[in-house]
Design a protein around this motif. Structure first.
Motif, PDB file in Angstrom:
ATOM      1  N   UNK A 157       0.699  -1.235  -0.011  1.00 28.33           N
ATOM      2  CA  UNK A 157       0.044   0.024   0.035  1.00 28.33           C
ATOM      3  C   UNK A 157       1.018   1.165  -0.044  1.00 28.33           C
ATOM      4  N   UNK A 158       1.963   1.056  -0.637  1.00 27.69           N
ATOM      5  CA  UNK A 158       2.925   2.359  -0.797  1.00 27.69           C
ATOM      6  C   UNK A 158       2.167   3.580  -1.249  1.00 27.69           C
ATOM      7  N   UNK A 159       2.295   4.727  -0.840  1.00 28.72           N
ATOM      8  CA  UNK A 159       1.454   5.802  -0.987  1.00 28.72           C
ATOM      9  C   UNK A 159       2.739   6.850  -2.011  1.00 28.72           C
ATOM     10  N   UNK A 160       1.819   7.452  -3.126  1.00 25.60           N
ATOM     11  CA  UNK A 160       2.676   8.344  -3.891  1.00 25.60           C
ATOM     12  C   UNK A 160       2.857   9.447  -3.089  1.00 25.60           C
ATOM     13  N   UNK A 161       3.066  10.607  -3.757  1.00 25.24           N
ATOM     14  CA  UNK A 161       3.129  12.092  -2.937  1.00 25.24           C
ATOM     15  C   UNK A 161       1.629  12.458  -2.672  1.00 25.24           C
ATOM     16  N   UNK A 162       0.743  12.102  -3.298  1.00 24.42           N
ATOM     17  CA  UNK A 162      -0.528  12.458  -2.837  1.00 24.42           C
ATOM     18  C   UNK A 162      -1.589  11.288  -2.344  1.00 24.42           C
ATOM     19  N   UNK A 163      -0.675  10.112  -1.800  1.00 21.76           N
ATOM     20  CA  UNK A 163      -1.146   9.044  -1.290  1.00 21.76           C
ATOM     21  C   UNK A 163      -2.085   7.955  -2.203  1.00 21.76           C
ATOM     22  N   UNK A 164      -1.935   7.997  -3.567  1.00 16.34           N
ATOM     23  CA  UNK A 164      -2.277   6.854  -4.528  1.00 16.34           C
ATOM     24  C   UNK A 164      -1.556   5.772  -4.362  1.00 16.34           C
ATOM     25  N   UNK A 165      -2.174   4.668  -4.355  1.00 13.54           N
ATOM     26  CA  UNK A 165      -1.466   3.310  -4.106  1.00 13.54           C
ATOM     27  C   UNK A 165      -1.308   2.505  -5.251  1.00 13.54           C
ATOM     28  N   UNK A 239       5.310  10.436   3.210  1.00 10.02           N
ATOM     29  CA  UNK A 239       5.070  10.774   2.002  1.00 10.02           C
ATOM     30  C   UNK A 239       5.697  11.956   1.570  1.00 10.02           C
ATOM     31  N   UNK A 240       6.253  12.022   0.454  1.00  8.52           N
ATOM     32  CA  UNK A 240       6.867  13.274  -0.226  1.00  8.52           C
ATOM     33  C   UNK A 240       5.923  14.197  -0.547  1.00  8.52           C
ATOM     34  N   UNK A 241       6.370  15.399  -0.789  1.00  4.44           N
ATOM     35  CA  UNK A 241       5.739  16.507  -1.004  1.00  4.44           C
ATOM     36  C   UNK A 241       5.226  16.325  -2.632  1.00  4.44           C
ATOM     37  N   UNK A 242       3.961  17.066  -2.985  1.00  7.87           N
ATOM     38  CA  UNK A 242       3.321  16.809  -4.296  1.00  7.87           C
ATOM     39  C   UNK A 242       4.641  17.391  -5.273  1.00  7.87           C
ATOM     40  N   UNK A 243       4.812  16.713  -6.115  1.00  7.66           N
ATOM     41  CA  UNK A 243       5.834  17.124  -7.242  1.00  7.66           C
ATOM     42  C   UNK A 243       5.531  18.417  -8.026  1.00  7.66           C
ATOM     43  N   UNK A 244       6.481  19.217  -8.312  1.00  7.81           N
ATOM     44  CA  UNK A 244       6.106  20.479  -9.033  1.00  7.81           C
ATOM     45  C   UNK A 244       5.034  20.355 -10.284  1.00  7.81           C
ATOM     46  N   UNK A 245       5.119  19.324 -11.047  1.00  4.99           N
ATOM     47  CA  UNK A 245       4.486  19.001 -12.090  1.00  4.99           C
ATOM     48  C   UNK A 245       2.782  18.744 -11.974  1.00  4.99           C
TER      49      UNK A 245
END
Length: 287
Positions: A157-165, A239-245
């Motif tokens: 359940x790894x989370x992307x910068x905005x918690x998408x799995x 969780x990392x910060x939301x990427x600039x993109x």
């Protein structure tokens, strides 16, 4: 007239000679680093091995700032990648501007032998903060890589910068067998990202109606059995910060924007025993 033509021809020859001299001069002064970059760019594994053996740093970046190993894997230049991986001092954790490392790129391109080589021979870590190799394998429906990474301790359940799995990415791409695999391996279908979207919301937003119906069937069955939703697990790393993109795009789920769109679901490995299985049976839970 003849004199004038002869003069023009001589001047043309002089110009050509000058241009040739400039080319040869540039080639003569090309650095070993540039030679290695060119060997990677033009898929010349023998030359890559030669320059690395001569001591050229394998951790160089391309001119656009991408680590050579990541660049080779992006182009599926497997022999070049293997030559770089064998180099002394290669850093597998170097990333491009989008935060993608070598393992992530190999997973995204479906290169299972390279994934195995990195994990088993070079002890490359399968988990990281933000987007992970498991996200990237799930995005394109590479079930064999998804299973391999999970078997080697990838956080499911790894989370992307905005918690998408990874489960959400598999649903978004329409990879029904990948969704089933992740669920059977323990992925939590009740998690939501920062936009409050769960996996069913992802399936519906991206018009994956069969997957949405199957997930709803699975959820109903769990409810009928009196099973309570599993509590959300704490990510292995912050969780990392939301990427600039993704800045200013909070209304939509973040996806690996630097990568091309996910491949069609047909590209995913398919298990013969699931083809044609009714959706409500495909997503039945035996857990």
């Amino acid at each position: 007239m003849q004199y004038r033509d002869n003069l023009k021809q001589k001047m043309r020859n002089i110009a050509l000679a000058g241009a040739l001299a400039m080319v040869l001069s540039g080639a003569a002064f090309a650095s070993p680093q540039d030679d290695l970059r060119a060997a990677v760019e033009y898929n010349r594994p023998v030359l890559v091995q030669k320059y690395v053996a001569q001591g050229v740093d394998p951790n160089l970046n391309t001119r656009d700032g991408t680590p050579l190993l990541v660049d080779a894997l992006k182009d599926k230049n497997v022999e070049v990648a293997e030559a770089l991986m064998r180099a002394k001092g290669i850093d597998f954790e170097r990333t491009n501007a989008a935060g993608e490392n070598a393992l992530m790129m190999a997973a995204y391109q479906g290169l299972l032998p390279i994934v195995k080589l990195m994990v088993e021979t070079y002890d490359v870590e399968v988990n990281k903060t933000g987007w992970t190799a498991l996200h990237y394998a799930a995005t394109n429906g590479y079930d064999d890589i998804v299973k391999y990474l999970i078997d080697h301790a990838a956080y499911i359940d790894a989370e992307s910068p905005n918690a998408t799995t990874p489960l959400m990415m598999a649903a978004m791409g329409g990879h029904i067998t990948t969704v089933k695999l992740l669920l059977d391996e323990g992925a939590d279908m009740n998690l939501r990202n920062q936009q409050k979207m769960d996996v069913i919301d992802f399936a519906k937003r991206y018009h994956q109606d069969e997957i949405a119906a199957g997930l709803e069937s699975r959820r109903r069955k769990l409810a009928e059995q009196g099973a309570k939703p599993a509590p959300a697990q704490t990510p292995a790393a912050p969780t990392a910060a939301v990427p600039a993109a993704q800045a200013g795009k909070s209304a939509a789920p973040d996806v690996p924007t630097p990568m091309p769109p996910a491949k069609p679901a047909a590209a995913a490995p398919r298990s013969p025993d699931t083809v044609g299985t009714p959706t409500n049976m495909l997503f039945d839970s035996n857990r």
